[in-house]
Scaffold this active site. Sequence first.
Site, PDB file in Angstrom:
ATOM      1  CD  GLU A 102       6.797  11.995  17.004  1.00 23.59           C
ATOM      2  OE1 GLU A 102       5.793  11.363  16.599  1.00 23.59           O
ATOM      3  OE2 GLU A 102       6.798  13.234  17.152  1.00 23.59           O
TER       4      GLU A 102
ATOM      5  CD  GLU B  37      -2.900  -0.663   0.058  1.00 19.04           C
ATOM      6  OE1 GLU B  37      -2.638  -1.307  -0.986  1.00 19.04           O
ATOM      7  OE2 GLU B  37      -3.799   0.139   0.140  1.00 19.04           O
TER       8      GLU B  37
HETATM    9  C1  FAD Z   1      -6.981   9.597  11.149  1.00 19.24           C
HETATM   10  C2  FAD Z   1      -6.561   8.302  11.801  1.00 19.24           C
HETATM   11  C3  FAD Z   1      -7.120   7.108  11.379  1.00 19.24           C
HETATM   12  C4  FAD Z   1      -6.722   5.900  11.983  1.00 19.24           C
HETATM   13  N1  FAD Z   1      -7.333   4.745  11.571  1.00 19.24           N
HETATM   14  C5  FAD Z   1      -6.993   3.568  12.149  1.00 19.24           C
HETATM   15  C6  FAD Z   1      -7.661   2.362  11.770  1.00 19.24           C
HETATM   16  O1  FAD Z   1      -8.559   2.354  10.928  1.00 19.24           O
HETATM   17  N2  FAD Z   1      -7.303   1.219  12.378  1.00 19.24           N
HETATM   18  C7  FAD Z   1      -6.325   1.165  13.328  1.00 19.24           C
HETATM   19  O2  FAD Z   1      -6.027   0.075  13.794  1.00 19.24           O
HETATM   20  N3  FAD Z   1      -5.695   2.312  13.741  1.00 19.24           N
HETATM   21  C8  FAD Z   1      -6.005   3.503  13.174  1.00 19.24           C
HETATM   22  N4  FAD Z   1      -5.385   4.671  13.581  1.00 19.24           N
HETATM   23  C9  FAD Z   1      -4.449   4.616  14.690  1.00 19.24           C
HETATM   24  C10 FAD Z   1      -3.002   4.921  14.313  1.00 19.24           C
HETATM   25  O3  FAD Z   1      -2.449   3.886  13.544  1.00 19.24           O
HETATM   26  C11 FAD Z   1      -2.253   5.132  15.632  1.00 19.24           C
HETATM   27  O4  FAD Z   1      -2.817   6.270  16.248  1.00 19.24           O
HETATM   28  C12 FAD Z   1      -0.791   5.356  15.409  1.00 19.24           C
HETATM   29  O5  FAD Z   1      -0.178   4.192  14.924  1.00 19.24           O
HETATM   30  C13 FAD Z   1      -0.096   5.805  16.708  1.00 19.24           C
HETATM   31  O6  FAD Z   1      -0.395   4.948  17.754  1.00 19.24           O
HETATM   32  P1  FAD Z   1      -0.953   5.496  19.165  1.00 19.24           P
HETATM   33  O7  FAD Z   1      -2.094   6.413  18.891  1.00 19.24           O
HETATM   34  O8  FAD Z   1      -1.188   4.317  20.040  1.00 19.24           O
HETATM   35  O9  FAD Z   1       0.215   6.370  19.746  1.00 19.24           O
HETATM   36  P2  FAD Z   1       1.536   5.840  20.530  1.00 19.24           P
HETATM   37  O10 FAD Z   1       2.157   4.709  19.771  1.00 19.24           O
HETATM   38  O11 FAD Z   1       1.138   5.610  21.948  1.00 19.24           O
HETATM   39  O12 FAD Z   1       2.428   7.100  20.424  1.00 19.24           O
HETATM   40  C14 FAD Z   1       2.300   8.248  21.295  1.00 19.24           C
HETATM   41  C15 FAD Z   1       3.421   9.213  20.961  1.00 19.24           C
HETATM   42  O13 FAD Z   1       4.678   8.590  21.225  1.00 19.24           O
HETATM   43  C16 FAD Z   1       5.493   8.591  20.049  1.00 19.24           C
HETATM   44  N5  FAD Z   1       6.250   7.339  19.967  1.00 19.24           N
HETATM   45  C17 FAD Z   1       5.776   6.075  20.087  1.00 19.24           C
HETATM   46  N6  FAD Z   1       6.766   5.180  19.914  1.00 19.24           N
HETATM   47  C18 FAD Z   1       7.891   5.882  19.660  1.00 19.24           C
HETATM   48  C19 FAD Z   1       9.247   5.519  19.392  1.00 19.24           C
HETATM   49  N7  FAD Z   1       9.652   4.249  19.345  1.00 19.24           N
HETATM   50  N8  FAD Z   1      10.137   6.520  19.174  1.00 19.24           N
HETATM   51  C20 FAD Z   1       9.755   7.833  19.219  1.00 19.24           C
HETATM   52  N9  FAD Z   1       8.483   8.231  19.482  1.00 19.24           N
HETATM   53  C21 FAD Z   1       7.565   7.266  19.695  1.00 19.24           C
HETATM   54  C22 FAD Z   1       4.523   8.699  18.897  1.00 19.24           C
HETATM   55  O14 FAD Z   1       5.123   9.243  17.740  1.00 19.24           O
HETATM   56  C23 FAD Z   1       3.446   9.602  19.471  1.00 19.24           C
HETATM   57  O15 FAD Z   1       3.827  10.942  19.357  1.00 19.24           O
HETATM   58  C24 FAD Z   1      -5.752   5.892  13.013  1.00 19.24           C
HETATM   59  C25 FAD Z   1      -5.190   7.107  13.430  1.00 19.24           C
HETATM   60  C26 FAD Z   1      -5.590   8.302  12.840  1.00 19.24           C
HETATM   61  C27 FAD Z   1      -4.987   9.588  13.309  1.00 19.24           C
END
Ligand code: FAD
Length: 395
Positions: free
Chosen positions: A379, A248
């Site tokens: 990130e 994708e």
């Molecule tokens: C518009 C939208 C649509 C979405 N649709 C879907 C969907 O259909 N299905 C689905 O399953 N998910 C979906 N998501 C979820 C999306 O994939 C996650 O929000 C994203 O992967 C980040 O995970 P989290 O929200 O748990 O944040 P976290 O992983 O908890 O991250 C929190 C913060 O910590 C930072 N961080 C985390 N790990 C690290 C690292 N190793 N190094 C540096 N910084 C780090 C991140 O960058 C972020 O700023 C969607 C999100 C959005 C915004």
Amino acid sequence: MDFKLSAEESRFAEGVRAFLDQQAQHPDAAEFMAPDRDAHSQLANSPERRAFCKRMGAQGYLGMSWPEAYGGQDIPGIFEYLLNEELALRGAPLIGKGVGCIGKTIIRHGSEDMKQRFLPLILDAEVEFALGYSEPGSGSDLASLKLKAEKDGDGWVLNGQKVWTTSANFAEWYWVAARTDPDAPKHKGISVFLIPMDHPGLTVRPIETMGHHWTNEVFFDNVRIGPEALVGELNKGWTYVCEALDFERFTFYTINPLLQKFERALDALRTTTRNGVPLADDIGVKRQVGRLGAEVETAKMLQRRVVDAAAKGQVPAVEAAMYKVFATRLGQVLTDFVLDHLGPAGLLRSDAEGAVDNGVWEHFYQTTPLDTIGGGTSEVQKNIIARRGLGLPLK
Ligand SMILES: Cc1cc2nc3c(=O)[nH]c(=O)nc-3n(C[C@H](O)[C@H](O)[C@H](O)COP(=O)(O)OP(=O)(O)OC[C@H]3O[C@@H](n4cnc5c(N)ncnc54)[C@H](O)[C@@H]3O)c2cc1C
């Protein structure tokens, strides 16, 4: 370096434009084509949007890169990318996860029954899917997901929670990653299941986020599923999730919405005046626009590198990360710049009296941050570049 489209690709893009010109005459066009709503128009559901997707199917635009044996045309993925660029330009629904990650994974790994059941529905745009990957505590580190799938006779019983599942409020089927072997290393104990969205024990709870974007929490309470729900092999789910992302990566990231935003910004500067003088005449504004113009051109080149690598059969993971982190940030910077210069009226929503340019800049202000999170945060993209692109240690 020659990034020009081939004659065949140009002809195809022209054909799509002609199809979309014709669709723009449809009495319901405003419901399925709305450039002001940009990429987030994918996330809405309506009978008009579904009818438009069916017309795309009838036109042969769905499943183009699939093998002919499954109703596809066996043509390179670049045509799907070109289609998505044209759709994005009009704010029409892009060809999404059904044709992309789900259809392609079923073709490569699904049972014959699963192929017969789902592939024709996808080609006819008869089905919407939701992707259940993220969980509270498992987003960036997706392989740590905890949704439990325990053996129950010849099937499984699922308990736990997903979050941020886009389209779960209207999709018919749920593509879910769950933990089937808690004792295996985390990447090796995950399986993928395909479950009807109205299955007993599933509860969908909507979450409204910025920019009127709706997403959902999904709760699993003793969700019993049969063996037919398993996609491919048990405990191979992580491979399928990663493979689908690779399929994708380059169709996801269209450049046209950013180019269109930049053109729109230039129009706003030409037509908005400060002290009776157009903003575009201000030397400070011109300098800032000059820099932004150079950055937009950089984004274009980064995106061409993604398409070029994918067209050569490579997996453009680092190229896609560079493009995503740069272009999504630029979308925010551009929006901030325009809002700084439009003054208070720029902050009015589309339905407010005196809103500038139908309130699109206020809308972009709320939606551009979503692009920096969905599909992997900025990130995470930077980590990919540092590790896989520049060879720095994983720590
Ligand atoms: C518009 C939208 C649509 C979405 N649709 C879907 C969907 O259909 N299905 C689905 O399953 N998910 C979906 N998501 C979820 C999306 O994939 C996650 O929000 C994203 O992967 C980040 O995970 P989290 O929200 O748990 O944040 P976290 O992983 O908890 O991250 C929190 C913060 O910590 C930072 N961080 C985390 N790990 C690290 C690292 N190793 N190094 C540096 N910084 C780090 C991140 O960058 C972020 O700023 C969607 C999100 C959005 C915004």
